[in-house]
Design a protein around this motif. Structure first.
Motif, short mmCIF file in Angstrom:
data_model
loop_
_atom_site.label_atom_id
_atom_site.label_comp_id
_atom_site.label_asym_id
_atom_site.label_seq_id
_atom_site.Cartn_x
_atom_site.Cartn_y
_atom_site.Cartn_z
N GLU A 64 -15.25 -21.74 34.70
CA GLU A 64 -15.79 -20.54 35.34
C GLU A 64 -15.11 -19.27 34.84
OE1 GLU A 64 -18.47 -20.70 37.24
OE2 GLU A 64 -18.47 -22.86 36.87
N ASN A 65 -14.13 -19.41 33.97
CA ASN A 65 -13.48 -18.23 33.40
C ASN A 65 -14.40 -17.58 32.38
OD1 ASN A 65 -11.27 -18.97 34.90
ND2 ASN A 65 -9.83 -19.00 33.19
N SER A 66 -14.41 -16.26 32.36
CA SER A 66 -15.25 -15.57 31.38
C SER A 66 -14.83 -14.11 31.26
CB SER A 66 -16.73 -15.64 31.77
OG SER A 66 -16.97 -14.97 32.99
N LEU A 67 -15.23 -13.53 30.17
CA LEU A 67 -15.10 -12.09 29.96
C LEU A 67 -16.48 -11.57 29.60
CD1 LEU A 67 -13.43 -9.47 29.56
CD2 LEU A 67 -13.14 -10.15 27.17
N PHE A 80 -17.83 -14.20 26.79
CA PHE A 80 -17.02 -15.28 26.25
C PHE A 80 -16.80 -16.32 27.33
CE2 PHE A 80 -16.21 -11.35 24.14
CZ PHE A 80 -16.15 -11.67 22.79
N ASN A 81 -17.08 -17.59 27.00
CA ASN A 81 -16.95 -18.67 27.98
C ASN A 81 -16.66 -19.99 27.26
OD1 ASN A 81 -19.67 -20.34 27.76
ND2 ASN A 81 -20.19 -18.15 27.57
N TRP A 203 -12.80 0.01 23.85
CA TRP A 203 -12.21 -1.26 24.25
C TRP A 203 -11.92 -2.12 23.02
CZ3 TRP A 203 -15.37 -5.12 22.60
CH2 TRP A 203 -16.75 -4.94 22.64
N PHE A 204 -10.96 -3.02 23.19
CA PHE A 204 -10.52 -3.88 22.10
C PHE A 204 -10.27 -5.27 22.66
CE2 PHE A 204 -6.87 -5.73 19.73
CZ PHE A 204 -7.48 -5.88 18.49
N LEU A 205 -10.72 -6.30 21.95
CA LEU A 205 -10.46 -7.66 22.44
C LEU A 205 -10.11 -8.58 21.29
CD1 LEU A 205 -12.91 -9.96 21.94
CD2 LEU A 205 -14.10 -8.49 23.55
N LEU A 206 -9.41 -9.64 21.63
CA LEU A 206 -9.02 -10.67 20.68
C LEU A 206 -9.38 -12.03 21.26
CD1 LEU A 206 -7.53 -11.91 18.23
CD2 LEU A 206 -5.41 -11.69 19.54
N LEU A 207 -10.29 -12.72 20.58
CA LEU A 207 -10.60 -14.12 20.89
C LEU A 207 -9.81 -14.96 19.90
CD1 LEU A 207 -12.47 -16.28 22.36
CD2 LEU A 207 -13.96 -16.03 20.35
N ARG A 208 -8.97 -15.87 20.40
CA ARG A 208 -8.08 -16.62 19.51
C ARG A 208 -8.13 -18.12 19.79
NH1 ARG A 208 -2.22 -14.43 18.37
NH2 ARG A 208 -3.40 -13.58 16.58
N PHE A 209 -8.40 -18.88 18.74
CA PHE A 209 -8.22 -20.33 18.80
C PHE A 209 -6.97 -20.66 18.01
CE2 PHE A 209 -8.49 -24.53 16.91
CZ PHE A 209 -8.62 -25.31 18.05
N TRP A 210 -6.01 -21.31 18.67
CA TRP A 210 -4.73 -21.64 18.05
C TRP A 210 -4.52 -23.14 18.10
CZ3 TRP A 210 -1.01 -21.34 14.89
CH2 TRP A 210 0.27 -21.82 15.15
#
Length: 289
Positions: A64-67, A80-81, A203-210
């Motif tokens: 249920e987390n999202s932006l 983003f989900n 606005w600025f965002l970072l989606l990161r897969f690590w």
């Protein structure tokens, strides 16, 4: 960690916080909202397995987390989900990373069965966000019907000015949202997060897969989006995707440490990982779209 600017800063920027228990703010025609809840329970997890047609999912899914970033006048919505990210994982279907310890891993829900590595257990995803344009159309009876279409991104040579973003400017809103996480049976980590920062200028965002598979591989997939607020209700969004990857063997050949403890923070060690894919796109938004 969520952060909201004080009322004086918000007012000076023409921004206001969302109401009704919602976390976020309105600014320059945008509604920016973050949502945080607990991890999926077993019943919802089973539903996700059925919808994704898999019996393998990350240990911790914050379903249920999202932006959500929505340009109200045009209906442009970027969000983003975790579910859409896992759809991307399923579609990319990378071959599993071979590690010696994997032969001893067990199914988490069926300890008596050996784990057969016939899927990408790192949950690597090419996901760079979900998007739509919601178009309201009027029916004869006065009700609104929402249809949607995709956004039109154009490849470009422009780059996000990270130096300018580092300049001192009031932060009106900040949040970090975890979408999913897996510790790879204590043999590393796979983590997908999205961070957002809202300033008076944009606005600025970072989606990161690590990903770190101890002793074998590190993988970093970053997507950065920067939206600059312009005059007359216009916004320009730049989206940069950068994928980096290397093996521990390659690090060792360069005289770099191979102890996993040296690679806990991807922000610090990202420059050590070679770039394997890079792309920049632009999206123009105005009230007359």
């Amino acid at each position: 960690m969520e952060w909201e600017g004080d009322q004086k800063e918000l007012k000076a920027a023409g921004a206001e916080l969302l109401t009704g228990g919602r976390r976020g703010l309105r600014i320059y025609g945008w509604e920016i909202e973050s949502r945080k809840c607990s991890i999926l329970n077993s019943a919802n997890r089973q539903q996700w397995e059925e919808r994704l047609q898999t019996s393998h999912l990350p240990e911790m899914i914050f379903g249920e987390n999202s932006l959500i970033l929505k340009h109200v006048a045009t209906g442009t919505k970027i969000h983003f989900n975790a579910f859409d990210a896992l759809v991307g994982w399923k579609q990319e279907a990378l071959p599993p990373v071979e590690v010696p310890a994997a032969a001893k891993w067990k199914f988490r829900n069926k300890p008596s069965q050996q784990l057969v590595l016939d899927y990408d257990y790192t949950f690597t995803t090419p996901y760079c966000g979900s998007e739509t344009v919601e178009i309201n159309s009027q029916h004869e009876r006065g009700t609104l019907n929402k249809s949607s279409c995709s956004l039109q991104w154009e490849d470009c040579k422009e780059k996000i000015d990270l130096v300018a973003l580092a300049l001192r400017e009031p932060i009106l809103f900040y949040d970090e949202i975890v979408l999913y996480e897996d510790e790879l049976a204590d043999s590393g980590i796979a983590l997908l997060t999205v961070k957002v920062r809202v300033m008076p200028s944009g606005w600025f965002l970072l989606l990161r897969f690590w990903l770190r598979v101890d002793g074998m591989l590190m993988r970093l997939r970053d997507t950065r989006l920067h939206c600059a607020f312009l005059e007359h209700g216009k916004s320009v969004i730049l989206r940069e995707s950068c994928w980096r990857e290397t093996s521990f063997q390659s690090l060792s050949s360069k005289g770099l440490p191979i102890d996993s403890a040296a690679y806990n923070d991807p922000s610090i060690i990202s420059e050590r990982l070679p770039v394997i894919l890079q792309r920049t796109q632009k999206l123009n938004i105005s009230d007359t779209m």
